[in-house]
Design a protein around this motif. Sequence first.
Motif, short mmCIF file in Angstrom:
data_model
loop_
_atom_site.label_atom_id
_atom_site.label_comp_id
_atom_site.label_asym_id
_atom_site.label_seq_id
_atom_site.Cartn_x
_atom_site.Cartn_y
_atom_site.Cartn_z
N GLN A 144 34.06 -33.04 21.88
CA GLN A 144 33.60 -32.35 23.09
C GLN A 144 33.31 -33.32 24.23
N ASP A 145 33.32 -34.60 23.96
CA ASP A 145 33.00 -35.60 24.98
C ASP A 145 34.10 -35.66 26.03
N SER A 146 33.71 -35.94 27.27
CA SER A 146 34.66 -35.94 28.38
C SER A 146 35.68 -37.08 28.29
N VAL A 147 35.38 -38.14 27.56
CA VAL A 147 36.32 -39.25 27.38
C VAL A 147 37.02 -39.16 26.03
N GLY A 149 37.10 -36.80 23.94
CA GLY A 149 37.70 -35.50 23.70
C GLY A 149 39.17 -35.45 24.08
N LYS A 150 39.65 -36.46 24.82
CA LYS A 150 41.06 -36.53 25.19
C LYS A 150 41.92 -37.18 24.09
N ARG A 187 28.23 -43.45 21.99
CA ARG A 187 27.94 -43.31 23.42
C ARG A 187 26.44 -43.49 23.65
N LYS A 190 24.91 -41.19 29.07
CA LYS A 190 26.03 -40.31 29.39
C LYS A 190 27.33 -41.08 29.64
N ASN A 191 27.24 -42.35 30.01
CA ASN A 191 28.43 -43.03 30.55
C ASN A 191 28.78 -44.36 29.89
N HIS A 248 38.88 -41.24 33.61
CA HIS A 248 37.68 -40.43 33.83
C HIS A 248 36.75 -41.06 34.87
N TYR A 249 36.65 -42.39 34.86
CA TYR A 249 35.66 -43.04 35.72
C TYR A 249 36.23 -43.66 36.99
#
Length: 251
Positions: A144-147, A149-150, A187, A190-191, A248-249
């Motif tokens: 589910q993580d934004s990074v 998760g890809k 992680r 958050k980042n 992402h960043y």
Amino acid sequence: MRERLPFLFIQCRPDGDIARDEKETIAQVTGLTVGDSLRTHLLLAEPNLDPVHDLDIKNNYSGLIISGSPFGAEIQRDLAKPEHLHLHARLSALVRYLLDNDFPTLGLCYGLQMLALASGTALTGLTAEDLQAVEVTLTEEGMQDSVTGKLPPIIRAYTGHADSLAAVPSGATLLASGERCKCQIVRFGKNIYGTQFHPEITTAGMKIRIDQYGDTYYEASEKQEVISRCMTQDVTSSHQLLSAFTEHYQR
């Protein structure tokens, strides 16, 4: 159009074939350009550089990547060489700064371990992994993580480490795990991400490391066996973490 901020790659090893290979691989995988959108600093070759005070990281960069290292993250001060102590002091200050600011970071092996130590987590030698390719499985949080998760739910990646995290740091999130070494992607906040495996090593890059490390991770008599088991593995899925992070960043 506003100019995109580059990424910063902090290298924690001596100059040489491995340092050049990891820099070139990261650039190739992410599509960044060394010297332009990927700025690099080889700390051992720049003993006067203070990354926290000299680079204005928050204003000048989209994110930061910290390399692996031949040095251990936990040091015995009475046995460590001066250059190791100096590197360790600068990295300790840098990771504390990054954690305090939750600045987008990807720590690779040594980079993860330095982040963990700054978070109050001990390292252990009980889950060491020699030069090989292992399966790394995303946790529910990882999917589910934004990074992460890809990435595919299961990836294959190269490892080679004597120490690893004894536990998930307090307040951190476990994003991926392995059969032997449980903390493969973590992680912080958050980042800030850290990997115990090496997403920056290609098959050709592993051959460079096998030749250079000699019997550090294996007996010299086992070299051909190590080459055989490493050269037959497809680790391209692990490289996706690098591109997922930079995409992402990018800002």
